[in-house]
Design an enzyme around this catalytic site. Structure first.
Site, short mmCIF file in Angstrom:
data_model
loop_
_atom_site.label_atom_id
_atom_site.label_comp_id
_atom_site.label_asym_id
_atom_site.label_seq_id
_atom_site.Cartn_x
_atom_site.Cartn_y
_atom_site.Cartn_z
N THR A 70 28.98 -2.09 32.19
CA THR A 70 28.64 -1.34 33.41
C THR A 70 27.61 -2.10 34.23
O THR A 70 27.06 -3.12 33.80
CB THR A 70 28.08 0.05 33.06
OG1 THR A 70 26.80 -0.12 32.44
CG2 THR A 70 29.01 0.82 32.13
N CYS B 195 14.89 -8.26 25.97
CA CYS B 195 16.23 -8.79 25.87
C CYS B 195 17.21 -7.80 26.47
O CYS B 195 17.32 -6.66 26.00
CB CYS B 195 16.59 -9.07 24.41
SG CYS B 195 18.26 -9.72 24.20
N ILE C 22 21.19 -7.48 27.37
CA ILE C 22 22.50 -8.08 27.12
C ILE C 22 23.54 -7.36 27.98
O ILE C 22 23.58 -6.13 28.03
CB ILE C 22 22.86 -7.99 25.63
CG1 ILE C 22 21.82 -8.77 24.80
CG2 ILE C 22 24.27 -8.52 25.38
CD1 ILE C 22 21.96 -8.62 23.31
N HIS D 152 24.70 -1.30 34.70
CA HIS D 152 23.35 -1.08 34.15
C HIS D 152 22.64 -2.40 33.86
O HIS D 152 21.43 -2.51 34.08
CB HIS D 152 23.44 -0.22 32.89
CG HIS D 152 22.12 0.22 32.36
ND1 HIS D 152 21.31 1.11 33.02
CD2 HIS D 152 21.46 -0.12 31.22
CE1 HIS D 152 20.21 1.31 32.32
NE2 HIS D 152 20.28 0.58 31.23
N ALA E 61 13.09 -2.84 28.58
CA ALA E 61 12.67 -3.78 29.61
C ALA E 61 12.13 -3.10 30.86
O ALA E 61 11.23 -3.63 31.52
CB ALA E 61 13.83 -4.71 29.97
N LEU E 62 12.65 -1.94 31.21
CA LEU E 62 12.16 -1.26 32.41
C LEU E 62 10.74 -0.73 32.25
O LEU E 62 10.05 -0.52 33.25
CB LEU E 62 13.10 -0.11 32.81
CG LEU E 62 14.43 -0.56 33.41
CD1 LEU E 62 15.33 0.65 33.65
CD2 LEU E 62 14.22 -1.34 34.70
#
Length: 157
Positions: free
Chosen positions: A94, A88, A90, A96, A64-65
């Site tokens: 953490t 996606c 999820i 993150h 995604a980044l």
């Protein structure tokens, strides 16, 4: 995404006329079982709305980044009437999740505003895999409809 109009829009609606549109799709490969289903539903809906298969460009990125930089590259080509972001994220144990969700969303929005180009953001952010599975097809179709509607709206303004 469409509120009360969502179920009432037919392909014959001029807002959803995809003929003559060129659409770029950027798909994150992370959580591929979900993002592949998003992409299949999205492309199928684009074709149903009249977008020619030859006018749909589909690229993949690791996660995604990385979606935003590929969207930016596509936007710079001035070839597309709309773009679509698929991914996606999820939630894990953490921080993150928040970082990836916030930064990917901000990147997509910035490119849309910087280039005055509609980008349908279908990067899912869910608590768990069952939530993602429950949304994968509907959100893929929604992204196609948003892209076509917004491309037509911006052309008319």
């Amino acid at each position: 995404m469409f509120g009360a109009d969502k179920g009432n829009m037919a392909a014959s609606d001029n807002r959803l006329n995809g003929k003559k549109l060129s659409v770029g799709i950027v798909q994150a490969r992370f959580n591929a079982s979900i993002t592949d289903a998003l992409a299949v539903a999205c492309k199928s809906e684009l074709i149903k709305l009249g977008v020619s298969e030859k006018d749909i460009d589909h690229v993949t990125v690791p996660g995604a980044l990385e979606v935003a930089v590929a969207l930016q590259c596509m936007a710079e080509k001035s070839k597309y009437d709309a773009l679509i972001a698929l991914g996606c994220i999820i939630r894990g144990e953490t921080y993150h999740f928040e970082l990836v969700a916030n930064e990917s969303g901000a990147g997509v929005t910035r490119i849309s505003l910087d280039y005055q180009l509609p980008i349908a953001n279908a990067i899912l952010t869910t608590e768990d895999m069952p939530q993602a599975v429950a949304r994968q097809e509907e959100k893929g179709r929604d992204a196609a409809r948003v892209a076509v509607e917004m491309a037509n709206l911006l052309e008319s303004i």
